[in-house]
Design an enzyme around this catalytic site. Structure first.
Site, PDB file in Angstrom:
ATOM      1  N   HIS A 174      31.469  -5.070 -23.679  1.00  0.00           N
ATOM      2  CA  HIS A 174      30.008  -5.013 -23.536  1.00  0.00           C
ATOM      3  C   HIS A 174      29.545  -3.571 -23.376  1.00  0.00           C
ATOM      4  O   HIS A 174      30.356  -2.684 -23.146  1.00  0.00           O
ATOM      5  CB  HIS A 174      29.553  -5.817 -22.312  1.00  0.00           C
ATOM      6  CG  HIS A 174      30.021  -5.243 -20.998  1.00  0.00           C
ATOM      7  ND1 HIS A 174      31.326  -5.360 -20.555  1.00  0.00           N
ATOM      8  CD2 HIS A 174      29.388  -4.533 -20.044  1.00  0.00           C
ATOM      9  CE1 HIS A 174      31.452  -4.755 -19.401  1.00  0.00           C
ATOM     10  NE2 HIS A 174      30.300  -4.227 -19.058  1.00  0.00           N
TER      11      HIS A 174
ATOM     12  N   ARG B   6      43.304  -4.382  -8.853  1.00  0.00           N
ATOM     13  CA  ARG B   6      42.374  -3.316  -9.201  1.00  0.00           C
ATOM     14  C   ARG B   6      41.008  -3.675  -8.641  1.00  0.00           C
ATOM     15  O   ARG B   6      40.574  -4.821  -8.737  1.00  0.00           O
ATOM     16  CB  ARG B   6      42.286  -3.177 -10.728  1.00  0.00           C
ATOM     17  CG  ARG B   6      41.185  -2.229 -11.191  1.00  0.00           C
ATOM     18  CD  ARG B   6      41.337  -1.841 -12.661  1.00  0.00           C
ATOM     19  NE  ARG B   6      40.398  -0.772 -12.980  1.00  0.00           N
ATOM     20  CZ  ARG B   6      39.230  -0.954 -13.591  1.00  0.00           C
ATOM     21  NH1 ARG B   6      38.860  -2.154 -13.990  1.00  0.00           N
ATOM     22  NH2 ARG B   6      38.427   0.068 -13.815  1.00  0.00           N
TER      23      ARG B   6
HETATM   24  C1  GA4 Z   1      27.003  -6.356 -17.868  1.00  0.00           C
HETATM   25  C2  GA4 Z   1      26.825  -5.174 -16.937  1.00  0.00           C
HETATM   26  C3  GA4 Z   1      26.632  -5.586 -15.489  1.00  0.00           C
HETATM   27  O1  GA4 Z   1      27.872  -6.011 -14.928  1.00  0.00           O
HETATM   28  C4  GA4 Z   1      25.619  -6.742 -15.358  1.00  0.00           C
HETATM   29  C5  GA4 Z   1      26.155  -7.922 -16.135  1.00  0.00           C
HETATM   30  C6  GA4 Z   1      25.337  -9.204 -16.119  1.00  0.00           C
HETATM   31  C7  GA4 Z   1      25.830 -10.154 -15.023  1.00  0.00           C
HETATM   32  O2  GA4 Z   1      27.009 -10.229 -14.756  1.00  0.00           O
HETATM   33  O3  GA4 Z   1      24.978 -10.850 -14.462  1.00  0.00           O
HETATM   34  C8  GA4 Z   1      25.437  -9.790 -17.544  1.00  0.00           C
HETATM   35  C9  GA4 Z   1      26.008  -8.638 -18.407  1.00  0.00           C
HETATM   36  C10 GA4 Z   1      25.953  -7.414 -17.533  1.00  0.00           C
HETATM   37  C11 GA4 Z   1      25.191  -8.434 -19.704  1.00  0.00           C
HETATM   38  C12 GA4 Z   1      24.875  -9.760 -20.427  1.00  0.00           C
HETATM   39  C13 GA4 Z   1      24.512 -10.887 -19.437  1.00  0.00           C
HETATM   40  C14 GA4 Z   1      24.119 -10.238 -18.110  1.00  0.00           C
HETATM   41  C15 GA4 Z   1      26.271 -11.027 -17.728  1.00  0.00           C
HETATM   42  C16 GA4 Z   1      25.765 -11.575 -19.033  1.00  0.00           C
HETATM   43  C17 GA4 Z   1      26.370 -12.510 -19.769  1.00  0.00           C
HETATM   44  C18 GA4 Z   1      25.294  -7.021 -13.908  1.00  0.00           C
HETATM   45  C19 GA4 Z   1      24.431  -6.438 -16.183  1.00  0.00           C
HETATM   46  O4  GA4 Z   1      23.375  -5.937 -15.833  1.00  0.00           O
HETATM   47  O5  GA4 Z   1      24.609  -6.866 -17.485  1.00  0.00           O
END
Ligand code: GA4
Ligand code: GA4
Length: 331
Positions: free
Chosen positions: A199, A267
Site C-alpha cells: 500500500h 517486530r
Molecule cells: C494504510 C495506512 C495506515 O495504516 C492506515 C490504514 C487504514 C486502516 O488500517 O484503517 C486502511 C489503510 C491505511 C488504507 C486503505 C484502508 C484504510 C485500511 C484499509 C483497507 C491507518 C491508513 O490511514 O490507511
C-alpha cells in the site's frame, strides 16, 4: 492505500538498495528533495528525539501486545481505531499482524487509554510525549521540504499537522515471531507470508520507528521490491498520497509492505501518520504548477480522500479519482 494479499507472494526479484539518509544535524534540502522525488522514502538520523521517549513508548506497546487476547480485545474491534488482529481495515484485507490504531488527539488518547492500560494516566503521558516529539520531527521535515521547493509560506504543510483538528494517527504494529518452524514460511519456491500488504499511506508524511527486526520492503519505480534493513536509531519516512497531490506529483507516495516475521524476535513498529484536519482543502500548491507541469489534481478535502480510501481494499491508491479533467486548475 493498502493491498493485502492473503496468499503468499512468490519472492520477486530483489536487489540491494541504499536507503537515502538525511542527517538532520546539517539541514541540506537537496538530498531530501531527491529522495522524495526518486523514492518517496528516506531515513532520518540525528533526529534529536531522546531515546527515553522512544523506549518508553516501545515498552508500553510491547507490554500491551504481550497481554492475553481477551484483554487486548477490550481495546477493539478496530472501527477503524482500536485493537485489530489480522484484519486490516474494513474490507477483509488480512495480514499476519496485530495492531493498535490511535487518533493523536489527546482527548481521544485519554478515552482509549482506559481500555488499553491499567495505568491510563501514565499511558496517556507516554503516548502524548511520543506524539509531540514525532509531530515536531514531521514538521521540521515538512518545513525543510517547503524551503527546498521554494514554497513562499514554508509552514503551509506543517500547520496542517499542528492544527488542533489534525486527523493524524499513531499505529503500533506487532508482527509476532512465527511459532512454526521458520522454514515452513518459505517453501521451495521461496514464498513468504505478507504481514501488512502492499500500500501507500494516504496522509501527508509518515514517520516510522521499528525495533531491530527486519520486515519492511519498498517498491521501486521499476517494479523491484527492496528489503529495508532495520535501524532502531533512525526514523523511516514515507511520502503520503496527499503530499504527492500538494507537490503536483513531483514527490511520489511510496508503495511498501511488511513481511511476516521470520525471526526469533517479534517486530514492532510505531508509526505516526501526519494528516490534515478532515475539512482541509487539498490541491497542488501554486508554486508547483508551471506551463511544463500543469495541475494534475482537482481540489478535494482530506475527508473525501479518506472516504475513498476506506471504500477500497488495501493497495489501491485513490489519487486517480481526483485527477483534474482539464489541464490547469484554479488555485
Ligand atoms: C494504510 C495506512 C495506515 O495504516 C492506515 C490504514 C487504514 C486502516 O488500517 O484503517 C486502511 C489503510 C491505511 C488504507 C486503505 C484502508 C484504510 C485500511 C484499509 C483497507 C491507518 C491508513 O490511514 O490507511
Ligand atoms: C471520516 C470523516 C467523518 O469523521 C466520518 C468518518 C466515518 C466514521 O467515523 O464512521 C469513516 C471515515 C469518516 C471515512 C472512512 C470510513 C467512514 C470511518 C471509516 C473508516 C463520519 C465520515 O463521514 O467518514
Amino acid at each position: 492505500m493498502v493491498v493485502a494479499s492473503p496468499a503468499p507472494v512468490r519472492s520477486e526479484k530483489i536487489r540491494p538498495f541504499t536507503v537515502p539518509v538525511i542527517d538532520l544535524s546539517c539541514k541540506r534540502s537537496e538530498v531530501l528533495l531527491k529522495a522524495c522525488e526518486d523514492y518517496g522514502f528516506f531515513k532520518v538520523v540525528n533526529h534529536g528525539i531522546p531515546d527515553s521517549k522512544i523506549l518508553r513508548m516501545e515498552a508500553e506497546g510491547l507490554e500491551f501486545f504481550a497481554r492475553p487476547m481477551l484483554e487486548k480485545q477490550r481495546a477493539g474491534p478496530p472501527n477503524p481505531l482500536g485493537y485489530g488482529c489480522k484484519n486490516i481495515g474494513f474490507n477483509g484485507d488480512i495480514g499476519e499482524v496485530e495492531y493498535l490504531l490511535l487518533h493523536t488527539n489527546p482527548l481521544s488518547i485519554a478515552q482509549r487509554s482506559r481500555t488499553i492500560c491499567k495505568d491510563p494516566t501514565k499511558y496517556c503521558c507516554v503516548v502524548n510525549d511520543y506524539i509531540e516529539a514525532v509531530k515536531g520531527l514531521t514538521c521540521e521535515i515538512l518545513e525543510l521540504l517547503a524551503e527546498g521547493l521554494r514554497i513562499q509560506d514554508k509552514r503551509i504543510l506543517s500547520r496542517l499537522i499542528t492544527d488542533s483538528d489534525s486527523d493524524s494517527l499513531l499505529r503500533l504494529n506487532h508482527y509476532p515471531c512465527s511459532s512454526r518452524d521458520l522454514d515452513e514460511d518459505r517453501d521451495m519456491t521461496n514464498q513468504c507470508q505478507i504481514g501488512f500488504g502492499e500500500h501507500s499511506d494516504p496522509q501527508i508524511l509518515t514517520v516510522m520507528r521499528s525495533n531491530d527486526v527486519a520486515g519492511l520492503q519498498i517498491l521501486l519505480a521499476d517494479g523491484v521490491w527492496v528489503p529495508i534493513p532495520p535501524d532502531p536509531c533512525a526514523f523511516f519516512v514515507n511520502v503520503g498520497d496527499i503530499l504527492q497531490a500538494f507537490t503536483n506529483g513531483r514527490f511520489v507516495s511510496v508503495r511498501h509492505r511488511a513481511m511476516a516475521n521470520n525471526s526469533f524476535k517479534s517486530r514492532m513498529s510505531m508509526i505516526y501518520f501526519g494528516a490534515p484536519p478532515l475539512h482541509a482543502r487539498i490541491s497542488p500548491l501554486p508554486e508547483m504548477i508551471t506551463p511544463q507541469n500543469p495541475c494534475l489534481y482537482r481540489p478535494f478535502t482530506w475527508m473525501e480522500y479518506k472516504k475513498a480510501m476506506y471504500s477500497r481494499r488495501l493497495g489501491e491508491n485513490r489519487l486517480d479519482l481526483f485527477q483534474s479533467s482539464s489541464v490547469g486548475c484554479v488555485s
